[in-house]
Design a protein around this motif. Structure first.
Motif, PDB file in Angstrom:
ATOM      1  N   LEU A  94     -12.948   0.934  10.761  1.00 50.54           N
ATOM      2  CA  LEU A  94     -11.908   1.358   9.921  1.00 50.54           C
ATOM      3  C   LEU A  94     -10.315   0.779  10.213  1.00 50.54           C
ATOM      4  N   LYS A  95      -9.618   0.755   8.987  1.00 48.66           N
ATOM      5  CA  LYS A  95      -8.223   0.700   9.332  1.00 48.66           C
ATOM      6  C   LYS A  95      -7.241   1.835   9.249  1.00 48.66           C
ATOM      7  N   ARG A  96      -6.384   1.820  10.228  1.00 48.33           N
ATOM      8  CA  ARG A  96      -5.530   2.888  10.172  1.00 48.33           C
ATOM      9  C   ARG A  96      -4.073   2.264   9.570  1.00 48.33           C
ATOM     10  N   ASP A  97      -3.543   3.397   8.802  1.00 45.04           N
ATOM     11  CA  ASP A  97      -2.222   2.762   7.931  1.00 45.04           C
ATOM     12  C   ASP A  97      -1.152   3.722   8.418  1.00 45.04           C
ATOM     13  N   ASP A  98      -1.297   4.412   9.611  1.00 44.09           N
ATOM     14  CA  ASP A  98      -0.193   5.195  10.141  1.00 44.09           C
ATOM     15  C   ASP A  98       1.111   4.598  10.274  1.00 44.09           C
ATOM     16  N   GLY A 117      -3.920  -2.866   1.888  1.00 48.74           N
ATOM     17  CA  GLY A 117      -5.414  -2.950   1.723  1.00 48.74           C
ATOM     18  C   GLY A 117      -6.193  -2.368   2.486  1.00 48.74           C
ATOM     19  N   SER A 118      -7.670  -2.529   2.436  1.00 46.32           N
ATOM     20  CA  SER A 118      -8.690  -2.321   3.460  1.00 46.32           C
ATOM     21  C   SER A 118      -8.747  -3.238   4.553  1.00 46.32           C
ATOM     22  N   LEU A 119      -9.700  -2.876   5.335  1.00 49.20           N
ATOM     23  CA  LEU A 119     -10.180  -3.732   6.437  1.00 49.20           C
ATOM     24  C   LEU A 119     -10.528  -5.079   6.365  1.00 49.20           C
ATOM     25  N   PHE A 120     -11.260  -5.125   5.287  1.00 53.11           N
ATOM     26  CA  PHE A 120     -12.144  -6.327   4.578  1.00 53.11           C
ATOM     27  C   PHE A 120     -11.313  -6.980   3.510  1.00 53.11           C
ATOM     28  N   TYR A 121     -10.578  -6.496   2.860  1.00 53.35           N
ATOM     29  CA  TYR A 121      -9.731  -6.997   1.785  1.00 53.35           C
ATOM     30  C   TYR A 121      -8.307  -6.447   1.589  1.00 53.35           C
ATOM     31  N   GLY A 122      -7.490  -7.422   1.338  1.00 53.70           N
ATOM     32  CA  GLY A 122      -6.155  -7.009   1.264  1.00 53.70           C
ATOM     33  C   GLY A 122      -5.125  -8.142   0.935  1.00 53.70           C
ATOM     34  N   HIS A 123      -3.998  -7.693   1.299  1.00 55.98           N
ATOM     35  CA  HIS A 123      -2.890  -8.788   1.303  1.00 55.98           C
ATOM     36  C   HIS A 123      -1.638  -8.636   2.157  1.00 55.98           C
ATOM     37  N   PHE A 124      -1.269  -9.569   2.840  1.00 53.24           N
ATOM     38  CA  PHE A 124      -0.167  -9.393   3.692  1.00 53.24           C
ATOM     39  C   PHE A 124       1.221  -9.918   2.894  1.00 53.24           C
ATOM     40  N   ILE A 125       2.271  -9.300   3.231  1.00 54.02           N
ATOM     41  CA  ILE A 125       3.666  -9.493   2.915  1.00 54.02           C
ATOM     42  C   ILE A 125       4.504  -9.500   4.167  1.00 54.02           C
ATOM     43  N   THR A 126       5.757 -10.135   3.966  1.00 56.86           N
ATOM     44  CA  THR A 126       6.624  -9.863   5.260  1.00 56.86           C
ATOM     45  C   THR A 126       7.956  -9.534   4.816  1.00 56.86           C
ATOM     46  N   TYR A 127       8.620  -8.597   5.525  1.00 61.53           N
ATOM     47  CA  TYR A 127       9.908  -8.453   5.353  1.00 61.53           C
ATOM     48  C   TYR A 127      10.730  -9.356   6.593  1.00 61.53           C
ATOM     49  N   ARG A 128      11.730 -10.010   6.090  1.00 64.61           N
ATOM     50  CA  ARG A 128      12.398 -11.003   7.015  1.00 64.61           C
ATOM     51  C   ARG A 128      13.887 -11.102   6.908  1.00 64.61           C
ATOM     52  N   ARG A 129      14.627 -11.418   7.914  1.00 74.52           N
ATOM     53  CA  ARG A 129      15.967 -11.634   7.838  1.00 74.52           C
ATOM     54  C   ARG A 129      16.354 -13.070   7.336  1.00 74.52           C
ATOM     55  N   GLU A 141      14.356   0.265   3.236  1.00 72.09           N
ATOM     56  CA  GLU A 141      12.909  -0.148   2.896  1.00 72.09           C
ATOM     57  C   GLU A 141      12.085  -0.909   3.948  1.00 72.09           C
ATOM     58  N   VAL A 142      12.710  -1.804   4.723  1.00 74.35           N
ATOM     59  CA  VAL A 142      12.054  -2.477   5.620  1.00 74.35           C
ATOM     60  C   VAL A 142      11.535  -1.347   6.887  1.00 74.35           C
ATOM     61  N   MET A 143      12.158  -0.328   6.822  1.00 76.01           N
ATOM     62  CA  MET A 143      12.003   0.396   8.139  1.00 76.01           C
ATOM     63  C   MET A 143      10.948   1.674   7.891  1.00 76.01           C
ATOM     64  N   GLN A 144      10.784   1.490   6.563  1.00 72.89           N
ATOM     65  CA  GLN A 144       9.488   2.541   5.959  1.00 72.89           C
ATOM     66  C   GLN A 144       8.278   1.878   5.906  1.00 72.89           C
ATOM     67  N   ALA A 145       8.143   0.411   6.432  1.00 76.77           N
ATOM     68  CA  ALA A 145       6.883  -0.282   6.258  1.00 76.77           C
ATOM     69  C   ALA A 145       6.043   0.221   7.424  1.00 76.77           C
ATOM     70  N   SER A 146       4.705   0.068   6.818  1.00 72.56           N
ATOM     71  CA  SER A 146       3.513   0.244   7.872  1.00 72.56           C
ATOM     72  C   SER A 146       3.379  -1.043   8.603  1.00 72.56           C
ATOM     73  N   ALA A 147       3.919  -1.353   9.617  1.00 68.57           N
ATOM     74  CA  ALA A 147       4.037  -2.595  10.489  1.00 68.57           C
ATOM     75  C   ALA A 147       2.630  -3.149  10.967  1.00 68.57           C
ATOM     76  N   TYR A 148       2.231  -4.230  10.688  1.00 67.77           N
ATOM     77  CA  TYR A 148       1.017  -4.861  11.632  1.00 67.77           C
ATOM     78  C   TYR A 148       1.473  -5.798  12.582  1.00 67.77           C
ATOM     79  N   MET A 149       2.694  -6.299  12.594  1.00 68.82           N
ATOM     80  CA  MET A 149       3.037  -7.295  13.550  1.00 68.82           C
ATOM     81  C   MET A 149       4.816  -7.104  13.371  1.00 68.82           C
ATOM     82  N   LEU A 150       5.360  -7.209  14.506  1.00 70.38           N
ATOM     83  CA  LEU A 150       6.910  -7.215  14.569  1.00 70.38           C
ATOM     84  C   LEU A 150       7.479  -8.387  15.421  1.00 70.38           C
ATOM     85  N   PHE A 151       8.553  -8.761  14.801  1.00 69.81           N
ATOM     86  CA  PHE A 151       9.073  -9.848  15.624  1.00 69.81           C
ATOM     87  C   PHE A 151      10.524  -9.609  16.059  1.00 69.81           C
ATOM     88  N   TYR A 152      10.949  -9.541  17.356  1.00 72.99           N
ATOM     89  CA  TYR A 152      12.064  -9.273  17.832  1.00 72.99           C
ATOM     90  C   TYR A 152      12.613 -10.330  18.530  1.00 72.99           C
TER      91      TYR A 152
END
Length: 418
Positions: free
Chosen positions: A291-295, A359-371, A395-406
């Motif tokens: 399963l995929k968690r969207d916490d 989206g779900s574990l097996f189907y979805g879409h990636f988006i990016t918030y960036r500087r 809006e960026v800080m409300q995102a359910s992050a999968y990857m973060l770049f610092y």
């Protein structure tokens, strides 16, 4: 004008309009707007949002752009380094290219290294590991990797569980391609873990062991019980703190007292931090089925990494300004980037990109918030393939992050594109 000639002109104009509308419907606009200085979009070539989202994230990191610029000068013009550097420059509006841009040369370069981007859903973090591997190949003398991203899960995927960290290693197949190059400097993502054992009986400490890492994969703890409220969530600092928590290891022979089957405390922290910190939040869990968690994980704009470093933890005498792991002063994300703050902490990082999987574990879409970059560095952009719009930090800080770049603050940090 004769009536027949006028009718022919009108007929020609009507047919032209119909053809233009038809071409737009089937092929999109015939002419693409060219923008310089702002963020450009990317064409989706068929389930390539995982590639587009990662390229946008990398294009937001000044240290990555600087590293590519320095190595591209001596690299083959057809190398992957050159292709990646050119693509990121285009995305930042440096080259004045068409918008949206088609990253075909970059894909061809990956193919030249033996990587195959198969049709279908792929993972952005796996692609990050592929890009890191390919960059290493071009700055070191190594055999190339040949592996299909989609087939990697079935044929070459090995999962390692270590301190709650799920690391993904691709097992590629060799090919005839060979390239020799000298290592000029570490990749901006390269850091070192530091681990050490201490005997619980005689207190003897083993030598510190260092291991290279390029991204930090954090596992989500058990779900928080929410009683009539949705305000409870984990913070990024809690996830990092859980990763570096010391653990008891049993049945170990102590090099100090010589006793066998002793219990020892194993500590794990950071011996050296990278200039660009890539954090992957592993959202796949097993609850009878995958399963995929969207916490929502609360993450700060300014991240303090000092409490998790080997040198900091080893200090015996700490001042009154000691920063504890989990201290509110480093978890609320309100630390500013003033010169006073930079003098207080050695390892300050600023958020540059957030990758989100919808989206779900097996189907979805990636988006990016960036500087943005250069004069647009303090502006934030929402990018979804060809769609690019300016957004707010809120809006960026409300995102359910999968990857973060610092990106790490340095005295010579530059936010411009070279």
């Amino acid at each position: 004008m004769p009536e027949t000639k006028r009718e022919n002109v009108l007929l020609f104009a009507t047919v032209s309009v119909i053809l233009a509308v038809g071409a737009f419907i089937f092929w999109g606009p015939l002419f693409h707007q060219k923008r310089r200085g702002k963020v450009l979009g990317l064409v989706n070539l068929g389930y390539t949002c995982f590639l587009n989202t990662l390229l946008q994230a990398l294009a937001s990191c000044p240290v990555v752009l600087d590293w590519l610029s320095k190595h591209q000068n001596s690299a083959n013009k057809k190398s992957f380094i050159a292709a990646l550097q050119n693509t990121l420059q285009v995305l930042n509006g440096k080259e004045g290219s068409e918008d949206p841009y088609t990253p075909s040369k970059l894909i061809q370069s990956l193919h030249g290294h033996g990587w195959i981007i198969s049709p279908g859903e792929q993972d952005a973090h796996e692609l990050f590991l592929v890009i890191v591997t390919t960059l290493e190949e071009e700055v070191q003398q190594k055999l190339p990797k040949v592996c299909s991203l989609s087939a990697a899960v079935e044929d070459g995927l090995r999962e390692i569980q270590q301190h709650g960290l799920q690391a993904t290693l691709l097992s590629p197949k060799p090919s005839s391609w060979w390239q020799e190059a000298k290592l000029k400097g570490p990749l901006p993502f390269q850091g070192l873990f530091a681990s050490q054992l201490q005997c619980m009986s005689c207190k003897y400490k083993s030598a510190v062991h260092y291991a290279t890492f390029y991204s930090l994969s954090l596992v989500l703890p058990p779900r928080l019980s929410v009683l009539g409220t949705m305000d409870e969530f984990y913070t990024l600092q809690e996830l990092i703190g859980h990763y570096v928590t010391s653990r008891v290891v049993n049945d170990v022979t102590c090099d100090g007292c010589g006793c066998r089957d002793t219990a020892q405390v194993k500590s794990l922290n950071f011996g050296k931090l990278p200039r660009c910190l890539c954090i992957h939040i592993a959202r796949t869990i097993w609850e009878g089925e995958p399963l995929k968690r969207d916490d929502h994980i609360r993450f700060p704009e300014i991240l303090v990494m000092d409490p998790y470093t080997y040198n900091y933890i080893q200090q015996t005498q700490l001042s009154n300004s000691k920063l504890q792991v989990g201290d509110q002063s480093c978890t609320n994300g309100l630390i500013n980037s003033s010169s006073l703050t930079r003098k207080r902490f050695r390892h300050l990082y600023q958020l540059t990109a957030v990758v989100v999987h919808k989206g779900s574990l097996f189907y979805g879409h990636f988006i990016t918030y960036r500087r943005g970059v250069g004069k647009y560095y303090n502006s934030w952009f929402y990018t979804s393939d060809a769609e690019v719009r300016e957004t707010t930090l809120h809006e960026v800080m409300q995102a359910s992050a999968y990857m973060l770049f610092y990106t790490k603050f340095t005295s010579s940090a530059s936010h411009s594109v070279h």
